[in-house]
Design an enzyme around this catalytic site. Structure first.
Site, PDB file in Angstrom:
ATOM      1  N   GLU A  65      54.221 -10.773   1.604  1.00  0.00           N
ATOM      2  CA  GLU A  65      54.305 -10.445   0.170  1.00  0.00           C
ATOM      3  C   GLU A  65      53.512  -9.179  -0.106  1.00  0.00           C
ATOM      4  O   GLU A  65      52.284  -9.192  -0.108  1.00  0.00           O
ATOM      5  CB  GLU A  65      53.756 -11.608  -0.672  1.00  0.00           C
ATOM      6  N   ARG A  92      51.518  -3.626  -7.038  1.00  0.00           N
ATOM      7  CA  ARG A  92      50.329  -3.327  -7.848  1.00  0.00           C
ATOM      8  C   ARG A  92      49.821  -1.931  -7.608  1.00  0.00           C
ATOM      9  O   ARG A  92      48.800  -1.540  -8.176  1.00  0.00           O
ATOM     10  CB  ARG A  92      49.189  -4.274  -7.460  1.00  0.00           C
ATOM     11  N   LYS A 136      55.265 -21.214  -7.072  1.00  0.00           N
ATOM     12  CA  LYS A 136      53.903 -20.822  -6.711  1.00  0.00           C
ATOM     13  C   LYS A 136      52.972 -21.421  -7.772  1.00  0.00           C
ATOM     14  O   LYS A 136      53.311 -21.410  -8.964  1.00  0.00           O
ATOM     15  CB  LYS A 136      53.851 -19.291  -6.717  1.00  0.00           C
TER      16      LYS A 136
HETATM   17  C1  3PG Z   1      46.097 -12.250  -6.120  1.00  0.00           C
HETATM   18  O1  3PG Z   1      46.033 -12.413  -7.320  1.00  0.00           O
HETATM   19  O2  3PG Z   1      45.770 -11.198  -5.552  1.00  0.00           O
HETATM   20  C2  3PG Z   1      46.645 -13.332  -5.269  1.00  0.00           C
HETATM   21  O3  3PG Z   1      46.882 -14.467  -5.999  1.00  0.00           O
HETATM   22  C3  3PG Z   1      45.743 -13.616  -4.136  1.00  0.00           C
HETATM   23  O4  3PG Z   1      44.598 -14.177  -4.602  1.00  0.00           O
HETATM   24  P1  3PG Z   1      43.350 -14.299  -3.627  1.00  0.00           P
HETATM   25  O5  3PG Z   1      42.822 -12.897  -3.449  1.00  0.00           O
HETATM   26  O6  3PG Z   1      42.400 -15.204  -4.339  1.00  0.00           O
HETATM   27  O7  3PG Z   1      43.863 -14.860  -2.312  1.00  0.00           O
END
Ligand code: 3PG
Length: 217
Positions: free
Chosen positions: A49, A53, A137
């Site tokens: 994934e 961003r 999710k």
């Molecule tokens: C995020 O928001 O980057 C993902 O949900 C991953 O979260 P994490 O960094 O707590 O694994």
């Protein structure tokens, strides 16, 4: 090691069951995309994934789709129909979103892009179910109730399978994966920002290998 063939038509459940962890990846440099994907695949994780961003995210998905045939590039942080279209155009084969809207669901159905949408409440689960989705999710998992929430949901939503993401770590991943309604977890710990910046692919491969060996219920 023999690579398990992928189904011709990839579904969200195939994405979830391929490995115990879906890495949540943030990339700032296209040059990192291919070696990072190769390291994760070498460690036994191929459903990747890449979050939309950063300005480079779509180009990173494109590079992985083009140059790492053993990886399955997916796009995270889909927030709109336009994001879904852009992800598909870049070569993404699945999408992940932090929340759910009917418009995003419709776009992904139209595009035949398997979607793992984020939910954090019973109403959101029911909205996704109304649109035919049963693999979701749970986001942000730890902050929104963690394993206790998943246990509570197992009663009324026993037919839904979740990918808890957000706050999942090597320290608690096993607790999530032990639950019958958890198909896999998502997390960013496989791709620490400092390892990516330093090009420490061996460390990322090792983290992927450990994650790929986590046991599920
Ligand atoms: C995020 O928001 O980057 C993902 O949900 C991953 O979260 P994490 O960094 O707590 O694994």
């Amino acid at each position: 090691m023999a690579v398990k063939p992928l189904p011709t038509v990839l579904r969200a459940i195939d994405v979830m069951l391929d490995a115990p962890v879906i890495p949540v990846i943030v990339l700032h440099d296209v040059a990192h995309a291919v070696p990072l994907a190769r390291a994760l695949v070498a460690g036994g994780i191929r459903m990747l994934e890449v979050t939309l961003r950063t300005p480079q995210a779509l180009a990173c998905i494109e590079a992985i789709a083009r140059e790492v045939p053993d990886a399955v590039a997916g796009a995270g942080t889909l927030r709109s129909a336009a994001d879904a279209q852009a992800a598909l155009n870049a070569g993404a084969r699945f999408g992940v979103s932090p929340g759910y809207t009917a418009a995003l669901g419709q776009a992904c159905r139209d595009l035949k892009l398997p979607l793992l949408p984020g939910v954090a409440t019973g109403s959101e689960i029911m909205a996704a179910m109304e649109d035919g989705l049963s693999e979701l999710k749970f986001f942000p998992a730890l902050q929104a109730g963690g394993t206790a929430m998943l246990k509570a949901w197992h009663g009324p939503f026993g037919d839904i399978r979740f990918c808890p993401t957000g706050g999942v770590s090597p320290g608690n991943a096993a607790d999530f994966l032990a639950l019958p309604n958890v198909a896999c977890v998502g997390g960013s710990w496989l791709t620490p920002a400092d390892a990516v910046a330093a090009g420490d692919w061996a460390r990322i491969e090792a983290l992927a290998r450990e994650a790929s060996q986590l046991k599920r219920a």
